[in-house]
Design a protein around this motif. Structure first.
Motif: not given
Lengths: 525, 306
Positions: B119-120, B131-134, B165-167
């Motif tokens: 995502l970003l 990072r932000v992951i979906l 969701s993952t940080l």
């Protein structure tokens, strides 16, 4: 999150297959994640026939309806009765949603509902005691039912007896009730008072004494004996049933009081029988188990042994000596099947090989059949499964409560006798299970902890099929198919030889014949 | 009394790692395959336990001894774009009990398909990047195995859908921290029998409603050059379901909870371009209605660019 996944799915076209699979799985999850109804759907039961003559049907344990006194009711015109009607009108004007739900629930038929409740109790209490650290097994204690292990361990023989006591007592109590109903002929409140709505299906059946109250009283007392730790819930349901009978305009408070007293009085007769029917000695002891084993060894046979770790005493080793309903103890011994193939015979070797070959090449369909009829620990047991089967036939036949009670009483008395006869055979022969004869045999269901010959499933099913086929002739071929599938499921599961199944089926049919002989001349058909 | 099956499948996903130079690639981590790169390989897993939680009571059981579940899983991850990856996995499992008479089961278990989207990404100059992951995962059984023979069934036979969701923070030094959480919706399961008793009630149906599941994991470790060494702690919480009753068999919709620690070592072989090998270990430290499994796995993954 939602926007993101939408964007994700929209992105590249190459993704289509994966996106499609994900969407299908998502739709599948959404479509099938719905709640499951707990019990059979029972539509409101309206009897095709009130069975006005049921008060003269032959009794089983009681001497006759006049063994109990039911005092005449007050006249419909009396002030006392008019006050009862006023109370019903008031109750109907103030029904809560919970009360309406209870009326709907009990409209499904009180005999059918109590049968469901009974099956649930069996499943709840059908768990074997866990071993102690020293490898011994504690015994469930009726005087300490909330302990670990809980009382009872509602295994197949225990539950066969429990189903029979509850349903036989219900049947006898309703026959007495019917006798007095037609002696006094008091109509139901909704027929007497146009200000009272019939919120349950009503017929011309007289309402004094109330059949719902009879069932609440007799069922509570029998279940208190058999499942003492559940008494709070049983009492709650019984009270709910009586309230529903009153609030629905089906019975007045004096109809209910008379019915409750009658139900309790009939139960007392059955409770007394249960105290002396031999069940107290059924668990047996180590010396008796050794004697069964020694007798088998003396005949030159391999004696059964427990394959559990630690070894567990065999289940209810003296259940074969418990009093039957439609047979005498002499009948039980006379109907015992002939001996199984000798454990040293070539026929036995063939039977062992057949089991091993079956489990080593088990198809998915065979596994499904083994699991379908497993009815092992934590379930309502094989007798419960046949009550489950009978329920749909009773429901669809739109029977009066007394005739519905007759079906379950006959069915369960036959299965109790089948359990007694089967246990007599199991301990007379003390025959080893397939996995004892060949440790390479691995089972796809739990291995029952008692001797093999003959099959309990087959004996229960043989008896049930004969009785249900008599009561519902149109279902005979279906019952026979289920009996055969239940029987062969034990071979698929790897826990029985074919001889156990075939001899058990025939044995069960002979035992069921005793109940059918009673049914043919009890005045109901 | 049941870890394998679902939690093993879950574990496999956690353990799957390498792919591309220094990049791991699982549904739970913060790393993505670059565009047009495919990472694929096989992982062998061995899980065993001889104690389990019957509800909250920890015990052993002489009628099963130790339950061992082994599996070989194929997995593949593909970079559709640098920001969007597709991941697929299919395990073949076989189970067995060391004592008693119960028959082990085997078969192809469930297909899992996931889409993972970055995502970003926010760089922190001189420190690293965040990072932000979906991710969205769908799973469904590929064979008609029974979920009604636990603890020896190879799975729970429930179709499911997860949102995750993952940080992920990766320091320039090579250290990283990762935090991920997912909610899983599960479809009803159909048994071969007409009635069952669970969570205090008799159900006159062959259909079982499966409670949803929440899981989360935190991990940290080192990723640099040819090496990846993450360790993690994770929890699975089943949001409903009943306990195994005293001396009862486990049931498909039981409240299966667990807390687990994992360790993993991955290494990109210098003499074969694109080939990574990995070994991993995991242990359940506490649980409810699951076995206290210890898991070892080994595998290889190969990265191909198109």
């Amino acid at each position: 999150m939602k926007n993101e996944s939408t964007r994700t799915l929209r992105a590249p076209r190459r993704l289509a297959p994966a996106a499609l699979a994900a969407a299908v799985a998502l739709a599948g999850v959404a479509a099938c994640s719905r709640s499951i109804p707990t019990l059979e759907e029972l539509t409101p039961q309206t009897a095709n026939n009130d069975d006005a003559g049921a008060g003269s049907w032959k009794m089983i344990l009681l001497s006759g309806p006049t063994q109990f006194t039911v005092a005449p009711p007050s006249a419909v015109s009396s002030d006392a009765y008019q006050a009862e009607l006023a109370a019903i009108r008031t109750a109907q004007a103030n029904l809560t949603q919970a009360q309406k739900d209870a009326i709907d629930y009990w409209s499904g038929g009180a005999v059918l509902r109590w049968n469901q409740i009974l099956r649930e109790l069996v499943a709840r209490y059908n768990l074997p005691p866990a071993p102690r650290d020293d490898g011994s097994y504690p015994a469930p204690d009726a005087n300490n039912p909330f302990a670990d292990p809980a009382f009872p361990f509602a295994n197949p023989p225990y539950s066969a007896r429990a189903y029979s006591y509850v349903t036989a007592a219900q049947f006898e109590a309703l026959k007495v009730a019917w006798y007095y109903k037609y002696q006094y002929n008091r109509p139901s409140p909704s027929r007497v008072d146009s200000g009272i709505q019939p919120l349950m299906p009503t017929t011309d059946l007289p309402s004094y004494p109330s059949e719902d109250a009879v069932l609440s009283g007799v069922s509570t007392e029998m279940m208190r004996l058999l499942f003492p730790a559940a008494i709070e819930e049983i009492t709650r349901r019984a009270g709910e049933e009586r309230d529903a009978a009153l609030q629905s305009g089906k019975a007045s408070s004096s109809d209910i009081a008379a019915g409750l007293a009658l139900g309790r009085a009939v139960a007392a007769v059955f409770v007394a029988r249960a105290g002396t029917d031999g069940m107290a000695q059924a668990a047996g002891n180590a010396a008796q188990a050794q004697a069964y084993a020694s007798a088998a060894t003396a005949r030159g046979e391999v004696a059964w042994k427990s394959l559990e770790t630690p070894p567990r005493p065999p289940m209810l080793m003296n259940f074969g000596k418990v009093l039957p309903w439609m047979m005498t103890p002499t009948d039980i011994v006379r109907e015992r099947p002939g001996p199984p193939p000798s454990t040293s015979s070539s026929q036995m070797a063939q039977e062992v090989n057949e089991v091993r070959d079956t489990v080593d090449h088990l198809s998915r369909e065979q596994l499904a059949i083994a699991l379908k009829w497993n009815d092992g620990a934590g379930t309502y047991t094989p007798p419960g499964h046949w009550n489950d089967i009978a329920t749909e036939y009773v429901r669809d036949a739109r029977m009066s409560e007394v005739r519905a009670a007759r079906v379950f009483a006959l069915l369960n008395m036959a299965m109790h006798d089948a359990g007694v006869g089967c246990w007599d055979s199991k301990f007379a022969y003390y025959n080893p299970r397939p996995s004892q004869m060949d440790p390479r045999i691995r089972t796809s269901i739990g291995l029952p902890n008692f001797p093999s010959y003959s099959s309990g499933h087959s004996t229960f099913s043989g008896a049930a099929t004969v009785v249900l086929s008599y009561l519902f002739p149109a279902g005979a071929s279906s019952f026979e198919a289920m009996r055969d599938e239940a029987g062969i499921s034990r071979l698929y599961g790897g826990i029985h030889y074919r001889a156990d199944i075939l001899n058990g089926k025939d044995h069960g049919a002979r035992i069921g014949g005793y109940t059918v002989a009673f049914a043919r001349q009890d005045g109901a058909d | 009394m049941r870890i394998h099956a679902r939690s093993l499948a879950c574990l496999l996903l956690v353990l799957l790692a390498p792919c591309a130079k220094a990049a791991a690639q699982t549904i739970e981590d913060g790393i993505l395959m670059p565009k047009k790169a495919l990472c694929t390989g096989f992982i062998y897993t061995h899980d065993s336990w001889d104690e389990y939680w019957e509800g909250t009571l920890k015990r052993s059981n002489g009628n099963i001894g130790a339950i061992t579940t082994q599996s070989v899983a194929w997995m593949g991850a593909y970079g559709i774009t640098d920001r969007l990856n597709a991941i697929a996995m299919v395990p073949y499992l076989w189970t067995g009990a060391s004592q008693g008479v119960l028959q082990g089961q085997s078969g192809v278990q469930d297909l899992s398909l996931a889409l993972k989207y970055r995502l970003l990404e926010t760089p922190f100059t001189g420190a690293g990047s965040l990072r932000v992951i979906l991710a969205a995962t769908a799973g469904t059984p590929l064979s008609d195995y029974t979920p009604d023979f636990l603890p020896l069934s190879i799975g729970l036979a429930s179709s499911r859908f997860s949102g995750r969701s993952t940080l992920y923070f990766h320091a320039d030094s090579g250290f990283f921290v990762n935090a991920t959480g997912a909610y899983t919706w599960r479809g009803n399961v159909t048994l071969d029998r007409p009635a069952y008793f669970t969570d205090g009630e008799l159900h006159m149906s062959d259909e079982v409603q499966m409670p949803d599941v929440f899981d989360y994991s935190v991990s940290t470790g080192y990723i640099k050059g040819a090496w990846q060494v993450p360790i993690s702690f994770s929890q699975q919480l089943t949001l409903g379901g009943g306990d195994i009753r005293r001396q009862d068999m486990p049931f498909v919709s039981n409240k299966m909870n667990l807390s687990r620690v994992d360790a993993l070592v991955k290494y990109a072989l210098p003499w074969v371009r694109g080939l990574q090998v990995q070994v991993a270990a995991a242990h359940i430290v506490s649980g409810r209605n699951v076995g206290q499994g210890t898991t070892l796995s080994a595998g290889f993954l190969y990265t191909i660019g198109f």
